[in-house]
Design a protein around this motif. Structure first.
Motif, short mmCIF file in Angstrom:
data_model
loop_
_atom_site.label_atom_id
_atom_site.label_comp_id
_atom_site.label_asym_id
_atom_site.label_seq_id
_atom_site.Cartn_x
_atom_site.Cartn_y
_atom_site.Cartn_z
N LEU A 160 37.36 62.81 78.62
CA LEU A 160 36.64 62.94 79.89
C LEU A 160 37.51 63.54 80.99
CD1 LEU A 160 34.61 59.60 79.86
CD2 LEU A 160 33.71 61.92 79.55
N LYS A 161 38.83 63.34 80.88
CA LYS A 161 39.74 63.86 81.90
C LYS A 161 40.33 65.22 81.53
CE LYS A 161 41.02 59.46 83.99
NZ LYS A 161 42.14 58.57 84.41
N THR A 162 40.29 65.59 80.26
CA THR A 162 40.95 66.82 79.83
C THR A 162 40.01 67.82 79.16
OG1 THR A 162 41.49 65.95 77.63
CG2 THR A 162 43.09 65.54 79.41
N GLY A 163 38.89 67.35 78.61
CA GLY A 163 38.01 68.20 77.84
C GLY A 163 38.47 68.41 76.41
N LEU A 164 39.60 67.81 76.01
CA LEU A 164 40.13 68.01 74.66
C LEU A 164 39.21 67.41 73.60
CD1 LEU A 164 43.94 67.21 75.16
CD2 LEU A 164 42.88 69.47 74.90
N THR A 165 39.02 68.16 72.51
CA THR A 165 38.26 67.68 71.37
C THR A 165 38.97 66.50 70.73
OG1 THR A 165 37.33 69.86 70.94
CG2 THR A 165 37.42 68.36 69.07
N ILE A 166 38.20 65.54 70.20
CA ILE A 166 38.74 64.34 69.57
C ILE A 166 38.58 64.45 68.06
CG2 ILE A 166 38.64 61.82 69.50
CD1 ILE A 166 36.95 62.00 72.13
N GLY A 167 39.67 64.58 67.34
CA GLY A 167 39.64 64.59 65.88
C GLY A 167 40.08 63.23 65.37
N ILE A 168 39.22 62.59 64.55
CA ILE A 168 39.52 61.23 64.11
C ILE A 168 39.57 61.16 62.58
CG2 ILE A 168 38.97 58.79 64.30
CD1 ILE A 168 37.25 59.42 66.72
N HIS A 169 40.74 60.88 62.04
CA HIS A 169 40.92 60.53 60.63
C HIS A 169 40.13 59.24 60.40
CE1 HIS A 169 43.75 59.38 57.12
NE2 HIS A 169 43.04 58.30 57.37
N SER A 170 39.10 59.32 59.55
CA SER A 170 38.18 58.20 59.37
C SER A 170 38.16 57.77 57.92
CB SER A 170 36.77 58.60 59.82
OG SER A 170 36.78 59.12 61.14
N GLY A 171 38.31 56.46 57.68
CA GLY A 171 38.39 55.95 56.32
C GLY A 171 37.14 56.16 55.50
N ASN A 172 35.98 56.14 56.16
CA ASN A 172 34.71 56.39 55.47
C ASN A 172 33.63 56.71 56.49
OD1 ASN A 172 34.29 53.88 56.63
ND2 ASN A 172 33.94 52.79 54.71
N GLY A 173 32.43 56.95 56.01
CA GLY A 173 31.33 57.30 56.90
C GLY A 173 30.96 56.19 57.86
N ALA A 174 31.08 54.95 57.41
CA ALA A 174 30.78 53.82 58.29
C ALA A 174 31.75 53.78 59.46
CB ALA A 174 30.83 52.52 57.50
N ALA A 175 33.02 54.11 59.21
CA ALA A 175 33.99 54.17 60.31
C ALA A 175 33.63 55.29 61.27
CB ALA A 175 35.39 54.39 59.74
N ALA A 176 33.21 56.45 60.74
CA ALA A 176 32.82 57.57 61.60
C ALA A 176 31.63 57.20 62.47
CB ALA A 176 32.50 58.79 60.75
N ARG A 177 30.67 56.48 61.90
CA ARG A 177 29.52 56.01 62.70
C ARG A 177 29.98 55.11 63.85
NH1 ARG A 177 26.43 54.60 57.65
NH2 ARG A 177 24.79 56.17 57.37
N GLU A 178 30.90 54.20 63.53
CA GLU A 178 31.41 53.27 64.54
C GLU A 178 32.15 54.04 65.63
OE1 GLU A 178 34.08 49.15 64.61
OE2 GLU A 178 33.32 49.95 62.70
N GLU A 179 32.92 55.03 65.24
CA GLU A 179 33.66 55.85 66.21
C GLU A 179 32.71 56.63 67.11
OE1 GLU A 179 37.13 56.16 62.82
OE2 GLU A 179 35.79 57.86 63.19
#
Length: 307
Positions: A160-179
């Motif tokens: 929100l302060k920089t506009g930088l894209t957020i790349g998240i190493h996610s253990g599985n799809g459920a983690a990605a949903r939570e993120e």
């Protein structure tokens, strides 16, 4: 934002979104630049980076975060030496049972962690003028731990302060949903979220669900022996008209700190030399290849997902 300053999207060319130059898997409290010789790493990595540039790559996201071997001055030297745009990151790696997190990640609030990362973007990393071009975070499988959850909140605040894209190493799809749920709580568009290591999810329907929500779905462990799997993943997304939300990379490299000579270094060129030809021989067009690896579309990848 590359390690050598701003570049225009029109200058990025063919784009590898998840690669590494050097990684040190020792715990965060033991990591040190004294554990490797920067000149040796430079001489080891340079031929591989030069080779992928000659194979057609113009820009590479180097996904090694702080406390795991990030060395931005080394990356800047290699970028200049290879004639390749290299983009580094800010953020922390909370996966692998959190062994790569510094102690302050547990004691500071999400706001305090975000302030550290925003400062790297505004002022430079570790006393240099080199700035990050994206946020790299990591979490294990769902449910996320309390500190992993805090990292995602901090990443959203940083975006929100920089506009930088957020790349998240996610253990599985459920983690990605939570993120995704967490970043949405902050009013961040899903367009600003890259689901790293999506190929580890066995339920293909989650790819479509996330892409339709606006998330970038990244299949990033392409190897010489898994072309059939990756062609299947891409066909699934193509059939649903979702290739514009797919990113493709190899998670290759790297100089492994602690191994003699850095250990075996996996080249970055197979995607260009063998997989693109395989795509063209299996029903994909040149335009679709460029859609995945070159075209800036779908919104948000270069920080435009900020609301």
């Amino acid at each position: 934002m590359s390690v050598n300053g701003w570049i225009r999207p029109s200058q990025t060319g063919y784009f590898l979104t998840h690669e590494h130059v050097m990684v040190d898997f020792i715990e965060a409290d033991k990591i040190s630049k004294d554990r490797y010789n920067a000149d040796e790493v430079y001489n080891t990595a340079l031929p591989f980076l030069t080779a992928v540039r000659e194979a057609g790559c113009t820009t590479m996201l180097e996904c090694t975060p702080a406390w795991l071997g990030r060395d931005v001055q080394l990356l800047q030297r290699l970028s200049k030496g290879a004639g390749l745009n290299i983009v580094t990151n800010t953020g922390y790696y909370g996966a692998s049972k959190e062994k790569h997190l510094p102690k302050h990640a547990y004691t500071e609030t999400a706001e305090q962690l975000s302030a550290r990362w925003v400062r790297e973007f505004e002022e430079g990393i570790e006393g240099t003028s080199i700035r990050p071009g994206f946020i790299k975070l990591a979490a294990d499988k769902a449910p996320l731990s309390s500190v992993q959850t805090k990292l995602i909140h901090a990443g959203a605040l940083t975006h929100l302060k920089t506009g930088l894209t957020i790349g998240i190493h996610s253990g599985n799809g459920a983690a990605a949903r939570e993120e995704l749920k967490i970043i949405r709580e902050h009013g961040v568009s899903p367009e600003a979220f890259v689901w790293i290591h999506a190929q580890n999810e066995e339920d293909f329907s989650v790819f479509a669900e996330m892409a339709e929500a606006g998330v970038w779905v990244e299949f990033d462990a392409l190897k010489t022996d898994n072309h059939a799997q990756y062609l299947q993943l891409l066909r699934y997304m193509k059939d649903r008209k979702l290739l514009h939300k797919v990113l493709l990379s190899q998670d290759s490299g790297w100089y492994y700190v602690g191994d003699p000579g850095g250990g075996p270094y996996r080249p970055y060129t197979p995607l260009f030399k063998t997989f693109i030809p395989a795509m063209l021989q299996n029903g994909f067009t040149q335009q679709e290849v460029e859609q995945i690896l070159k075209t800036q579309s779908g919104g948000g990848f270069w920080g435009e997902g900020k609301k």
